[in-house]
Design an enzyme around this catalytic site. Sequence first.
Site, PDB file in Angstrom:
ATOM      1  N   LYS A   1       0.842  -1.036   0.386  1.00 38.27           N
ATOM      2  CA  LYS A   1       0.326   0.349  -0.026  1.00 38.27           C
ATOM      3  C   LYS A   1       0.751   0.897   0.092  1.00 38.27           C
ATOM      4  O   LYS A   1       1.622   1.425   0.848  1.00 38.27           O
ATOM      5  CB  LYS A   1      -0.703   0.333   0.909  1.00 38.27           C
ATOM      6  CG  LYS A   1      -1.583   1.065   1.215  1.00 38.27           C
ATOM      7  CD  LYS A   1      -2.767   1.188   2.769  1.00 38.27           C
ATOM      8  CE  LYS A   1      -2.586   2.815   2.776  1.00 38.27           C
ATOM      9  NZ  LYS A   1      -3.241   2.552   4.605  1.00 38.27           N
TER      10      LYS A   1
ATOM     11  N   LYS B   1      -9.832  11.867   8.640  1.00 35.45           N
ATOM     12  CA  LYS B   1      -9.455  12.510   9.934  1.00 35.45           C
ATOM     13  C   LYS B   1      -9.743  13.145  10.913  1.00 35.45           C
ATOM     14  O   LYS B   1      -9.844  14.423  11.370  1.00 35.45           O
ATOM     15  CB  LYS B   1      -8.314  11.011  10.478  1.00 35.45           C
ATOM     16  CG  LYS B   1      -8.268  10.176   9.003  1.00 35.45           C
ATOM     17  CD  LYS B   1      -6.927   9.506   9.269  1.00 35.45           C
ATOM     18  CE  LYS B   1      -6.700   8.361   7.551  1.00 35.45           C
ATOM     19  NZ  LYS B   1      -7.262   7.072   9.302  1.00 35.45           N
TER      20      LYS B   1
ATOM     21  N   GLU C   1      -9.633   3.638   2.498  1.00 32.96           N
ATOM     22  CA  GLU C   1      -9.216   3.481   1.079  1.00 32.96           C
ATOM     23  C   GLU C   1      -8.201   2.097   0.643  1.00 32.96           C
ATOM     24  O   GLU C   1      -7.811   2.571  -0.666  1.00 32.96           O
ATOM     25  CB  GLU C   1      -8.461   4.812   1.041  1.00 32.96           C
ATOM     26  CG  GLU C   1      -7.321   5.340   1.171  1.00 32.96           C
ATOM     27  CD  GLU C   1      -6.659   4.676   2.892  1.00 32.96           C
ATOM     28  OE1 GLU C   1      -5.418   4.609   3.000  1.00 32.96           O
ATOM     29  OE2 GLU C   1      -7.565   4.953   3.376  1.00 32.96           O
TER      30      GLU C   1
ATOM     31  N   ARG D   1      -7.397  -0.480   0.816  1.00 30.85           N
ATOM     32  CA  ARG D   1      -7.874  -1.736   0.030  1.00 30.85           C
ATOM     33  C   ARG D   1      -8.723  -1.697  -0.593  1.00 30.85           C
ATOM     34  O   ARG D   1      -8.471  -2.944  -1.118  1.00 30.85           O
ATOM     35  CB  ARG D   1      -8.877  -2.509   0.805  1.00 30.85           C
ATOM     36  CG  ARG D   1     -10.608  -1.621   1.370  1.00 30.85           C
ATOM     37  CD  ARG D   1     -11.481  -1.554   2.439  1.00 30.85           C
ATOM     38  NE  ARG D   1     -10.732  -1.489   4.022  1.00 30.85           N
ATOM     39  CZ  ARG D   1     -11.283  -1.874   5.430  1.00 30.85           C
ATOM     40  NH1 ARG D   1     -12.552  -2.222   5.192  1.00 30.85           N
ATOM     41  NH2 ARG D   1     -10.874  -1.582   6.317  1.00 30.85           N
TER      42      ARG D   1
END
Length: 503
Positions: free
Chosen positions: A267, A279, A351, A353
């Site tokens: 990632k 967040k 995001e 995944r």
Amino acid sequence: MSTAPGYQSPTVTVSATLPKRGIGSAVLIIPVVTGDDDQATVVTNPFLDAEAVGEIEVALRALGAKGGTDQTTRVLAPSLPVASVLAVGLGKSRDEWPGDAIRRAAGVAARSLNGTENVVTTLSELDVEATVEGLILGSYRFSEFRSAKTAPKEPRLAKVTVLSTAKNAKADAARGTNVATAVATARDFINTPPSHLYPDEFAKRARALGESVGLQVEVLDEKALVKGGYGGIVGVGKGSERQPRLVRLTHKGGKGRKAKKVALVGKGVTFDTGGISIKPAANMHHMTSDMGGAAAVIATVVLAAKQQLPIDVVATVPMAENMPSSSAQRPGDVLTQYGGITVEVLNTDAEGRLILADAIVRACEDEPDYLIETSTLTGAQTVALGSRTPGVMGNDEFRDRVATLSQSIGENGWAMPLPEELKDDLKSTVADLANVSGSRYAGMLVAGVYLREFVAEGVQWAHIDVAAPAYNTGAPWGYTGKGGTGVPTRTMFAVLEDIAEKG
């Protein structure tokens, strides 16, 4: 921007005897244990005679040194041709020492000697490779963005002399140098701020590093990603003016039709605000590390090339910046992952995944025997396993193999299940899948179940969640400083070596 290959390690030399000259400014690192009298006792080695050992032990005992694990004590030893001696504790004496105990002791010693240019060590008589790795990683510093006002005034560790009578000492030292340099390179990537490491720049640096060791490199820009149908990567990246990339790095080491092929996926979210599902502001700056999986994968495939592993290794690395803007994807949007599966994006902060799913499908098109994917994926990893223990999921047999190897080299991955019933939590009313569960529980496992949907049948697969282990926000320990750790570079390389040896 700099695109030069990564971290430059100290010069490491091996000697079967304690040099008599040329080390006058060096610090000699020696291991000590807690003796039966509860005092520090020098671990027996062939490099120090009885006079030197007695001199060191008298000095240590005068200072009350005990030889406890991670304890360091610096003394003078006029009979030796060095500036001083640093004793590092290993705890109670034993017949055999785990490699990570030596690695950690070397790291503790290196951190305590910050600013020392030249070290000699007898710790290497116990384990050459672990000693070299610990010294290099313990002395690691990242100061690229410090001005003259705050930059370290002391020099960096430049020369390491390891003392060993082992037959393979030179080869072990070289391997230890390469492994530690790979981990340090991953740390450099992670510690570089998002203002200077965004998808295009990350891709350029990955290309330069890959080409420096002879890897085949392919980079897809935003136009190629749209044309190719990489809906997850495009969807995550479209909220940022700094467009996404997909990097492919290939090591061709296999010979013959039976050579194993391993896919690596990492990632590479260069900064994660959470997108529209933004967040909290507190500690958001830690999201500079959200490309820690990509950093480790790039470092690992480069290390495979340096070590000339006799297998094929292909790294597929999606890179994006997750930002909120008028062009960002929204909660409730539906995207089509590479390969055709549709996904309802219920939370734009899930995001990782999405970009990984694209990369996993692309990696499986190469028909690998094994696929290892790693990512700073879920806060749930930290809740479940803490800040130092990666969660390992996947096919049971390969998952356990990865976790066992991770524990053996000191990165301590722990096998976790992927319960079938969790798939029901990812049902969508409008698409094939939703990207998050409606439940607050088992978040790490739910993410693993999501990724499993994109792994081709017959591929042995492991997912390593390093959400916390990739970035140390606490105090330094062992050979790990604050900031990027490089985890799980050593785990993945250990698995590659194991596959090269056993298939």
